[in-house]
Design an enzyme around this catalytic site. Sequence first.
Site, PDB file in Angstrom:
ATOM      1  N   ASN A 108      99.195  -2.665  65.313  1.00 38.83           N
ATOM      2  CA  ASN A 108      99.133  -1.223  65.527  1.00 38.83           C
ATOM      3  C   ASN A 108      97.711  -0.680  65.466  1.00 38.83           C
ATOM      4  O   ASN A 108      97.353   0.240  66.201  1.00 38.83           O
ATOM      5  CB  ASN A 108     100.016  -0.509  64.501  1.00 38.83           C
ATOM      6  CG  ASN A 108     100.523   0.810  65.017  1.00 38.83           C
ATOM      7  OD1 ASN A 108     100.806   0.948  66.204  1.00 38.83           O
ATOM      8  ND2 ASN A 108     100.643   1.800  64.158  1.00 38.83           N
ATOM      9  N   LYS A 164      99.846 -13.610  65.134  1.00 36.77           N
ATOM     10  CA  LYS A 164      99.913 -13.333  63.708  1.00 36.77           C
ATOM     11  C   LYS A 164     100.548 -14.483  62.913  1.00 36.77           C
ATOM     12  O   LYS A 164     100.844 -14.333  61.729  1.00 36.77           O
ATOM     13  CB  LYS A 164     100.704 -12.038  63.478  1.00 36.77           C
ATOM     14  CG  LYS A 164     100.145 -10.839  64.241  1.00 36.77           C
ATOM     15  CD  LYS A 164     101.012  -9.614  64.064  1.00 36.77           C
ATOM     16  CE  LYS A 164     100.536  -8.467  64.935  1.00 36.77           C
ATOM     17  NZ  LYS A 164     101.357  -7.246  64.760  1.00 36.77           N
ATOM     18  N   PRO A 205      97.500  -6.566  58.548  1.00 34.52           N
ATOM     19  CA  PRO A 205      97.485  -7.948  59.031  1.00 34.52           C
ATOM     20  C   PRO A 205      97.739  -7.996  60.538  1.00 34.52           C
ATOM     21  O   PRO A 205      98.805  -7.620  61.011  1.00 34.52           O
ATOM     22  CB  PRO A 205      98.619  -8.601  58.241  1.00 34.52           C
ATOM     23  CG  PRO A 205      98.852  -7.717  57.063  1.00 34.52           C
ATOM     24  CD  PRO A 205      98.553  -6.334  57.551  1.00 34.52           C
ATOM     25  N   GLU A 206      96.751  -8.415  61.299  1.00 34.03           N
ATOM     26  CA  GLU A 206      96.875  -8.566  62.739  1.00 34.03           C
ATOM     27  C   GLU A 206      96.330  -9.937  63.100  1.00 34.03           C
ATOM     28  O   GLU A 206      96.059 -10.756  62.207  1.00 34.03           O
ATOM     29  CB  GLU A 206      96.148  -7.429  63.452  1.00 34.03           C
ATOM     30  CG  GLU A 206      96.566  -6.051  62.929  1.00 34.03           C
ATOM     31  CD  GLU A 206      96.407  -4.920  63.937  1.00 34.03           C
ATOM     32  OE1 GLU A 206      96.141  -5.189  65.110  1.00 34.03           O
ATOM     33  OE2 GLU A 206      96.564  -3.751  63.526  1.00 34.03           O
ATOM     34  N   ARG A 266     107.936   1.773  68.744  1.00 38.81           N
ATOM     35  CA  ARG A 266     107.600   3.133  68.345  1.00 38.81           C
ATOM     36  C   ARG A 266     106.963   3.122  66.961  1.00 38.81           C
ATOM     37  O   ARG A 266     107.518   3.603  65.977  1.00 38.81           O
ATOM     38  CB  ARG A 266     108.855   4.031  68.365  1.00 38.81           C
ATOM     39  CG  ARG A 266     109.407   4.285  69.759  1.00 38.81           C
ATOM     40  CD  ARG A 266     108.608   5.357  70.478  1.00 38.81           C
ATOM     41  NE  ARG A 266     108.721   6.626  69.780  1.00 38.81           N
ATOM     42  CZ  ARG A 266     109.757   7.469  69.938  1.00 38.81           C
ATOM     43  NH1 ARG A 266     110.747   7.163  70.737  1.00 38.81           N
ATOM     44  NH2 ARG A 266     109.783   8.620  69.288  1.00 38.81           N
TER      45      ARG A 266
END
Length: 274
Positions: free
Chosen positions: A170, A50, A2-3, A256
């Site tokens: 990501n 989002k 989900p972006e 990260r």
Amino acid sequence: MPEGDSVYVAARKLDVLVGRTVTRGELRVPAHATADLSDHTVLGLDTHGKHLLTRFSDGLTLHTHMLMTGSWTVSRQGKWLPRDMMLDVRVLLRTAGPGGRDGPAAYGVTMPIVELIRTADEHTVIGYLGPDPLRADWDPDEAVRRMTAEPDRAVSAVLLDQRCVAGFGNLWVNELCFLRGLNPWTPIGDVDVPALLRLGRKAIHHSATVPGAYQVTTGNTRRGEQHWVAGRKAKPCLRCGTPIRVVDEVPNDPERRRTWWCPHCQPGPDGPPG
């Protein structure tokens, strides 16, 4: 994953509710267990990054965020989901159709964030976000300003920071770094940020609006060849054949995330400093 494009696509599916009256509206989360959206009209849907904002009559907005687990299911005929899926429904919106029949229905499944707020208070949940490349009010100059405020930050960390640009997750971060030939840990001060944003906006807009193009970054829809680096650990780079490398994410560190890159096409450090 989900972006921003995921939420945009979901919103366009939910547009079928706009202008309709809710006949059964439940928010199955503790904070709003007694809320009842019945008899409210769906006025429209908006996205920022989002975040999804579903606006109702009487000045109410339903704010939802899918994070990594949530999804929307829409039924144009108002059909119920299977019983085992209904156990995971957190948002239930059923509407009226013509002649007293059921209209379209929407179900927010395993939705982690569900908040009912006043429309006038939307800024309290999205006000911190940076410009969104999928919105009509996209401001590339402001995005550049925010992204370059700390020139020593890694480009991957800056792209992930929703306060800089809202919507890139990501998958897009890894793919955009590859497409620009950027090592993920390149300091943002060494990056042509306007060019990166032009590519990012074009790519995510294509993904969100072109049928069959959703999150296909290579132009190839064949299984295993839809992405250049994301999810392709140890597989040969589709451009040069070098095995794709990966560094796992650090738990509880939003900067990260799991990072994939081609050491030949994206020369530089083999991991984050330190």
